[in-house]
Structure formats: structure tokens, C-alpha cells
Design a protein around this motif. Sequence first.
Motif, mmCIF file in Angstrom:
data_model
loop_
_atom_site.group_PDB
_atom_site.id
_atom_site.type_symbol
_atom_site.label_atom_id
_atom_site.label_comp_id
_atom_site.label_asym_id
_atom_site.label_seq_id
_atom_site.Cartn_x
_atom_site.Cartn_y
_atom_site.Cartn_z
ATOM 1 N N PRO A 41 -0.870 -0.915 5.817
ATOM 2 C CA PRO A 41 0.267 -0.030 5.757
ATOM 3 C C PRO A 41 -0.179 1.327 6.240
ATOM 4 O O PRO A 41 1.069 2.125 6.421
ATOM 5 N N GLN A 42 -1.175 1.767 6.446
ATOM 6 C CA GLN A 42 -1.566 3.101 7.108
ATOM 7 C C GLN A 42 -1.047 3.155 8.420
ATOM 8 O O GLN A 42 -0.735 4.277 9.125
ATOM 9 N N TYR A 43 -0.708 1.874 9.032
ATOM 10 C CA TYR A 43 0.218 1.976 10.577
ATOM 11 C C TYR A 43 1.199 2.839 10.300
ATOM 12 O O TYR A 43 1.590 3.537 11.292
ATOM 13 N N LYS A 44 1.873 2.632 9.423
ATOM 14 C CA LYS A 44 3.343 3.518 9.056
ATOM 15 C C LYS A 44 3.004 4.929 9.233
ATOM 16 O O LYS A 44 3.805 5.734 9.945
ATOM 17 N N GLY A 45 1.993 5.501 8.422
ATOM 18 C CA GLY A 45 1.559 6.903 8.331
ATOM 19 C C GLY A 45 1.257 7.346 9.990
ATOM 20 O O GLY A 45 1.341 8.734 10.265
ATOM 21 N N LEU A 46 0.577 6.588 10.392
ATOM 22 C CA LEU A 46 -0.082 6.944 11.906
ATOM 23 C C LEU A 46 1.099 6.957 12.891
ATOM 24 O O LEU A 46 1.034 7.895 13.689
ATOM 25 N N GLU A 47 2.013 6.072 12.461
ATOM 26 C CA GLU A 47 3.178 6.118 13.569
ATOM 27 C C GLU A 47 3.912 7.318 13.235
ATOM 28 O O GLU A 47 4.643 8.072 14.140
ATOM 29 N N GLN A 48 4.205 7.751 12.122
ATOM 30 C CA GLN A 48 4.883 9.170 11.612
ATOM 31 C C GLN A 48 4.072 10.418 12.068
ATOM 32 O O GLN A 48 4.823 11.245 12.813
ATOM 33 N N LEU A 49 2.685 10.522 11.989
ATOM 34 C CA LEU A 49 2.145 11.354 12.536
ATOM 35 C C LEU A 49 2.272 11.574 14.164
ATOM 36 O O LEU A 49 2.725 12.631 14.729
ATOM 37 N N PHE A 128 -9.741 1.560 9.659
ATOM 38 C CA PHE A 128 -8.843 2.715 9.285
ATOM 39 C C PHE A 128 -9.899 3.990 9.070
ATOM 40 O O PHE A 128 -9.337 4.971 8.498
ATOM 41 N N THR A 129 -10.820 3.823 9.566
ATOM 42 C CA THR A 129 -11.724 5.078 9.814
ATOM 43 C C THR A 129 -11.020 6.009 10.861
ATOM 44 O O THR A 129 -10.714 5.357 11.792
ATOM 45 N N LYS A 130 -10.750 7.146 10.667
ATOM 46 C CA LYS A 130 -10.145 8.090 11.504
ATOM 47 C C LYS A 130 -11.217 9.049 12.065
ATOM 48 O O LYS A 130 -11.736 10.020 11.489
ATOM 49 N N PHE A 131 -10.919 9.623 13.475
ATOM 50 C CA PHE A 131 -11.597 10.317 14.175
ATOM 51 C C PHE A 131 -10.746 11.333 14.796
ATOM 52 O O PHE A 131 -9.791 10.988 15.432
ATOM 53 N N THR A 147 -8.256 8.097 3.331
ATOM 54 C CA THR A 147 -7.793 9.117 3.883
ATOM 55 C C THR A 147 -6.629 8.818 4.174
ATOM 56 O O THR A 147 -6.411 8.171 5.218
ATOM 57 N N ALA A 148 -5.412 9.095 3.679
ATOM 58 C CA ALA A 148 -3.940 8.650 4.043
ATOM 59 C C ALA A 148 -3.557 9.563 5.314
ATOM 60 O O ALA A 148 -3.993 10.675 5.662
ATOM 61 N N PRO A 149 -3.085 8.756 6.384
ATOM 62 C CA PRO A 149 -2.735 9.472 7.477
ATOM 63 C C PRO A 149 -1.946 10.648 7.410
ATOM 64 O O PRO A 149 -2.391 11.910 8.047
ATOM 65 N N GLU A 150 -1.106 10.690 6.438
ATOM 66 C CA GLU A 150 -0.139 12.020 6.244
ATOM 67 C C GLU A 150 -0.984 13.345 5.505
ATOM 68 O O GLU A 150 -0.917 14.228 5.855
ATOM 69 N N ALA A 151 -2.099 12.796 5.075
ATOM 70 C CA ALA A 151 -3.155 13.755 4.516
ATOM 71 C C ALA A 151 -3.835 14.585 5.515
ATOM 72 O O ALA A 151 -4.553 15.755 5.439
ATOM 73 N N LEU A 152 -3.877 14.229 6.854
ATOM 74 C CA LEU A 152 -4.252 14.875 7.932
ATOM 75 C C LEU A 152 -3.237 15.809 8.750
ATOM 76 O O LEU A 152 -3.830 16.600 9.664
ATOM 77 N N ALA A 153 -2.004 15.995 8.301
ATOM 78 C CA ALA A 153 -1.415 16.717 9.002
ATOM 79 C C ALA A 153 -1.669 18.237 8.939
ATOM 80 O O ALA A 153 -1.865 18.755 9.989
ATOM 81 N N ALA A 154 -2.245 18.862 8.006
ATOM 82 C CA ALA A 154 -2.744 20.088 8.019
ATOM 83 C C ALA A 154 -3.965 20.440 8.998
ATOM 84 O O ALA A 154 -3.893 21.228 9.724
ATOM 85 N N GLU A 155 -4.701 19.387 9.080
ATOM 86 C CA GLU A 155 -5.712 19.319 9.866
ATOM 87 C C GLU A 155 -5.165 19.495 11.472
ATOM 88 O O GLU A 155 -5.691 20.237 12.354
ATOM 89 N N ILE A 156 -4.478 18.442 11.575
ATOM 90 C CA ILE A 156 -3.790 18.335 13.107
ATOM 91 C C ILE A 156 -3.110 19.746 13.390
ATOM 92 O O ILE A 156 -3.157 20.208 14.572
#
Length: 160
Positions: A41-49, A128-131, A147-156
Motif C-alpha cells: 500500500p505504500q505505492y499510494k504514498g509514493l504516488e502522492q509524493l 520498500f527500502t527507500k533511497f 518508513t511511510a512515504p509521507e514521512a519523507l516529505a520534510a526531508e524532500i
Amino acid sequence: MHDALFDLPCVTIDGANRTLADYPAKVLLIVNTASQCGFTPQYKGLEQLWRSYRERGLVVLGFPCNQFGAQEPDAEPEIAAFCERRFGVSFPLFAKVEVNGSDAHPLFVELKKRAPGLLGSKAIKWNFTKFLVADQGRTVLRFSSRTAPEALAAEIEKYL
């Protein structure tokens, strides 16, 4: 200075030859993915990012991998159809790769070297390891499957 990371050959899910240099981005989020995983289901969060930040310079790149629990057994056409149908994935997907072992794709060999895991481990632990790659490759950060994709927003945001 051009980073060699951006010259490593990759094959898209539809068979085209590409390198990371083909994706004009300030930030790349590179993820090993699988269609039958608890983290799918993290595909959804990745697509949102991707939708939220692509205009500002983020590119999400998905690399299907069958090395963890055989959770990506299908061929590329089925993987692409599943991702699009189930999660509306529109970010670039690639042909299946291995991320660990002697047949690991050179991109993942390099990413693991630049951003080791916990206690310096190199191996990727699961799907779903992310770099996160920024600063033309000078910055490579690694995030676990949990780590949920949405948790990466601040880092991005820091690198856009």
C-alpha cells in the motif's frame, strides 16, 4: 561535477534503456518495490509524493524486486498493470532487479555503499527500502520499509 551514479544503465518496465541522468530532478526517491507485500500500500504514498513534488523537482523511481519472500512473482507487464490499476501509479517503474547478492543491480550496489543501513549493514532488509538522492548524488539517505512515504516529505522539502 557529474556523478557516476547517474550513468548506471537501467531498463524501464517497458524495456527502454535509461540512466538516472534521463530524469531531470533535484531529488530522486529510489525504492525497491513488490506487489504482494505488506508494504505494497505504500505505492499510494509514493504516488502522492510524486504528484505533490514533481513540479518542484522530485522523481520517484520504482524497481520491482522478487528477492524478499517471492512477493513480486509476475512479469513486468502484469506489474505495471497492477500498479496503475490498484494505486494509480504514474511515476517511472523499471524492470525487475535484484538488490542484494552477486546479481544485485549496480545502482543498488552503489546506493547501499553510499547509505549503509543500521549498524553499517549493506544488505537491503526488505521491500520498500527507500533511497533519497539529492545534491547531484552527494547526498544519499536510506529509509527502512517501515518508513511511510509521507514521512519523507520534510526531508524532500530540504533538498528542493
